[in-house]
Structure formats: C-alpha cells, structure tokens
Design a protein around this motif. Structure first.
Motif, PDB file in Angstrom:
ATOM      1  N   ALA A   1       0.831  -1.203   0.000  1.00  0.00           N
ATOM      2  CA  ALA A   1       0.000   0.000   0.000  1.00  0.00           C
ATOM      3  C   ALA A   1       0.872   1.261   0.000  1.00  0.00           C
ATOM      4  O   ALA A   1       0.583   2.238  -0.703  1.00  0.00           O
ATOM      5  N   LEU A   2       1.959   1.225   0.774  1.00  0.00           N
ATOM      6  CA  LEU A   2       2.854   2.380   0.815  1.00  0.00           C
ATOM      7  C   LEU A   2       3.575   2.572  -0.513  1.00  0.00           C
ATOM      8  O   LEU A   2       3.800   3.706  -0.953  1.00  0.00           O
ATOM      9  N   GLN A   3       3.945   1.456  -1.156  1.00  0.00           N
ATOM     10  CA  GLN A   3       4.561   1.558  -2.478  1.00  0.00           C
ATOM     11  C   GLN A   3       3.591   2.201  -3.467  1.00  0.00           C
ATOM     12  O   GLN A   3       3.983   3.031  -4.300  1.00  0.00           O
ATOM     13  N   GLU A   4       2.330   1.827  -3.363  1.00  0.00           N
ATOM     14  CA  GLU A   4       1.312   2.398  -4.241  1.00  0.00           C
ATOM     15  C   GLU A   4       1.205   3.905  -4.019  1.00  0.00           C
ATOM     16  O   GLU A   4       1.124   4.683  -4.974  1.00  0.00           O
ATOM     17  N   LEU A   5       1.216   4.316  -2.769  1.00  0.00           N
ATOM     18  CA  LEU A   5       1.156   5.749  -2.469  1.00  0.00           C
ATOM     19  C   LEU A   5       2.416   6.474  -2.943  1.00  0.00           C
ATOM     20  O   LEU A   5       2.353   7.598  -3.436  1.00  0.00           O
ATOM     21  N   GLY A   6       3.558   5.793  -2.775  1.00  0.00           N
ATOM     22  CA  GLY A   6       4.821   6.406  -3.151  1.00  0.00           C
ATOM     23  C   GLY A   6       4.930   6.715  -4.631  1.00  0.00           C
ATOM     24  O   GLY A   6       5.715   7.589  -5.031  1.00  0.00           O
ATOM     25  N   GLU A   7       4.150   6.034  -5.459  1.00  0.00           N
ATOM     26  CA  GLU A   7       4.191   6.253  -6.894  1.00  0.00           C
ATOM     27  C   GLU A   7       3.288   7.401  -7.343  1.00  0.00           C
ATOM     28  O   GLU A   7       3.290   7.776  -8.512  1.00  0.00           O
TER      29      GLU A   7
ATOM     30  N   GLY B   1       4.308  11.577  -3.382  1.00  0.00           N
ATOM     31  CA  GLY B   1       4.220  10.280  -2.715  1.00  0.00           C
ATOM     32  C   GLY B   1       4.838  10.274  -1.329  1.00  0.00           C
ATOM     33  O   GLY B   1       4.262   9.697  -0.391  1.00  0.00           O
ATOM     34  N   VAL B   2       5.994  10.899  -1.174  1.00  0.00           N
ATOM     35  CA  VAL B   2       6.662  10.914   0.137  1.00  0.00           C
ATOM     36  C   VAL B   2       5.798  11.634   1.162  1.00  0.00           C
ATOM     37  O   VAL B   2       5.681  11.201   2.318  1.00  0.00           O
TER      38      VAL B   2
ATOM     39  N   ALA C   1       9.941   4.084   8.802  1.00  0.00           N
ATOM     40  CA  ALA C   1      11.125   3.351   8.345  1.00  0.00           C
ATOM     41  C   ALA C   1      11.062   3.129   6.836  1.00  0.00           C
ATOM     42  O   ALA C   1      12.063   3.258   6.129  1.00  0.00           O
ATOM     43  N   PHE C   2       9.866   2.816   6.329  1.00  0.00           N
ATOM     44  CA  PHE C   2       9.685   2.630   4.889  1.00  0.00           C
ATOM     45  C   PHE C   2       9.985   3.915   4.138  1.00  0.00           C
ATOM     46  O   PHE C   2      10.587   3.894   3.054  1.00  0.00           O
ATOM     47  N   SER C   3       9.600   5.050   4.705  1.00  0.00           N
ATOM     48  CA  SER C   3       9.775   6.335   4.021  1.00  0.00           C
ATOM     49  C   SER C   3      11.244   6.686   3.814  1.00  0.00           C
ATOM     50  O   SER C   3      11.584   7.455   2.911  1.00  0.00           O
ATOM     51  N   VAL C   4      12.123   6.114   4.655  1.00  0.00           N
ATOM     52  CA  VAL C   4      13.563   6.381   4.508  1.00  0.00           C
ATOM     53  C   VAL C   4      14.298   5.168   3.942  1.00  0.00           C
ATOM     54  O   VAL C   4      15.515   5.057   4.047  1.00  0.00           O
TER      55      VAL C   4
END
Length: 267
Positions: free
Chosen positions: A54-60, A64-65, A120-123
């Motif tokens: 889900a976070l990868q989807e948002l990051g795109e 996204g960040v 942690a995913f964001s960095v």
C-alpha cells in the motif's frame, strides 16, 4: 473551575481529532490493500497486498513521500487516541473498566509499531510483512519455551480474528456510532459495511493466526505468513481466486467502514 473545564474540553477535542485522523488513515490502508489483493487475484499486480504494498502504491503518486508521511502521522494519531483511552477510559459507560483499558494499551502499542514501520519505509528501511513475520517467528522460537510462546501468539491472533468476525455479525459496532439522527438508508449502508468488512477482516486475522500456530507446531518459522502470503493462500482453496476476491472486496468495504467510523464514531 473554568480552568478545569477548559482543560477537559481541550482534552476531548484532542481525542476527537486524533481518533478521526487515525480511523481515516486506517481506512486508506485497508482500501489500498484490498485493491492490491483484487489485482493479485486476477494476476495483475506485482506489489504485495499488505502495508508495504500500500505504501509503495502511495509512493508512486504525485507527492508520494508526503502521502506516506501523512499515513505515518495518521497512525501516530491512532496510537495517541488509544493511549488516551488507556489512561482516561474510552467513551461509553464501560470505557473505564480495566479490561477496556488493557485492550486500548495493546492497540496503542500495535499502532505505534505500525507507525514506526511506515516511517522506516519512508527512509528506505522497510521490509515486507512476510519477511517480518518469519523473522519475528524465528527469533521467538529460539527463546526458552519459544514454541509455546509462538503457539500462544498464533492462538491469540486466531481467537481475535474469530471475535472480530462474531462482533461484526452481531453488529456490535452500532453502540459506538452516533447515528440516531442520520437517515435510515445511510445507517443501513454503514451497517452493511461494518458486517461485510468485519467478517473479511476477521477471516484474515484468523488465517494469519492459524499459520503462526502451524509454524509453532512444526517448529518452522517459514510456515508463518504475513498478510500478503495469507491472502495469496486463499487462491489455493477450491474456490480458486474467487475466495480471494471476496475477502479482498471485504477489506475494501472495511476501509470504507473505517471512514464512516471517522465521521460518526463516539469518542
């Protein structure tokens, strides 16, 4: 006396804001995970159907960040809301009971850990839920009486899943909603979302707990599954991908229900 009232009013406002932000964020994550799982059912997604996916989807997406950090902050709000319930008691006549406070403490810890994983995913430090599940299980099995601890954890998660499904079927969530003045069609819609979404969520929790318990019985951490592997395992049933589709749609509905809770939840 005015000072006390002002403080109480400010505390209530803080609880309301954190609760509604947290529930909104929870809804976003469940909707995204459900959509990713539907794609997997039809062979159309390379992303994992879990929080990381889900976070990868948002990051795109554009900004996204910023969106990922917003999710992390929303989960911090969720943890703070549960912490306030643990300290001051939840809404309702039974909100101050020790068992309710203990439950809120556990939820606070859970959402704090989830929020940390989002940051942690964001960095660039995040790992998939499946990897985390296997690593934690392996470490727990290595402890004294580790097999019993993992087995108890799996049993607890499984029981929690069954409880979530039963409470959804009994529409226990209605006592938490302030919808007396809302039109009947909206109440029926929210009731449907709560039942269907809660049944799907409970099914997933029960399945995750079952895999953890099986890992303990086999003394094999590889048998433990995170959310993504658990959802993919539904495709192995006789119903094929359609069981996964049903559960995935249910998770989306639970996300929508979380948004309804953000609007009408008594806090």
């Amino acid at each position: 006396m005015p000072r006390i009232e002002e403080h109480t009013s400010g505390g209530s406002r803080f609880r309301e804001v954190t609760a509604r932000c947290g529930l909104t964020t929870r809804g976003v994550l469940y909707v995204l995970v459900g959509v990713l799982a539907v794609r997997i059912a039809f062979g159309g997604s390379g992303k994992e159907a879990d929080r990381q996916g889900a976070l990868q989807e948002l990051g795109e997406k554009p900004f996204g960040v910023v969106l990922i950090w917003a999710v992390g902050l929303g989960l911090v709000c969720m943890a703070l809301w549960r912490l306030s319930e643990a300290v001051f008691g939840a809404a309702g006549p039974e909100g101050g009971k020790p068992l309710k406070r203990l439950s809120s403490t556990g939820r606070c810890a859970f959402y704090a850990v989830v929020a940390y994983s989002v940051f942690a995913f964001s960095v660039g430090g995040g790992r998939s839920g499946d990897e985390q599940s296997r690593d934690v299980t392996a470490k727990a099995l290595g402890l004294p009486a580790g097999q019993w601890l993992v087995g108890a954890a799996g049993l607890g998660i499984g029981i929690a899943g069954v409880a979530i499904a039963v409470q959804a079927a009994r529409r226990s969530f209605r006592k938490h909603l302030a919808m007396a003045e809302v039109a009947a069609p909206w109440r029926k819609l929210v009731g449907f979302l709560g039942v269907a979404g809660g049944l799907a969520r409970g099914t997933v929790f029960a399945a995750v707990g079952g895999f953890v318990l099986y890992a303990a019985l086999r003394y094999d951490p590889a048998q433990a599954k995170g959310l993504d592997d658990t959802l993919r395992s539904f495709t192995l049933a006789s119903a094929g991908p359609w069981l996964l589709v049903a559960v995935s749609v249910g998770l989306v509905l639970f996300g929508l229900f979380s948004w309804a809770m953000a609007r009408w939840r008594k806090v």
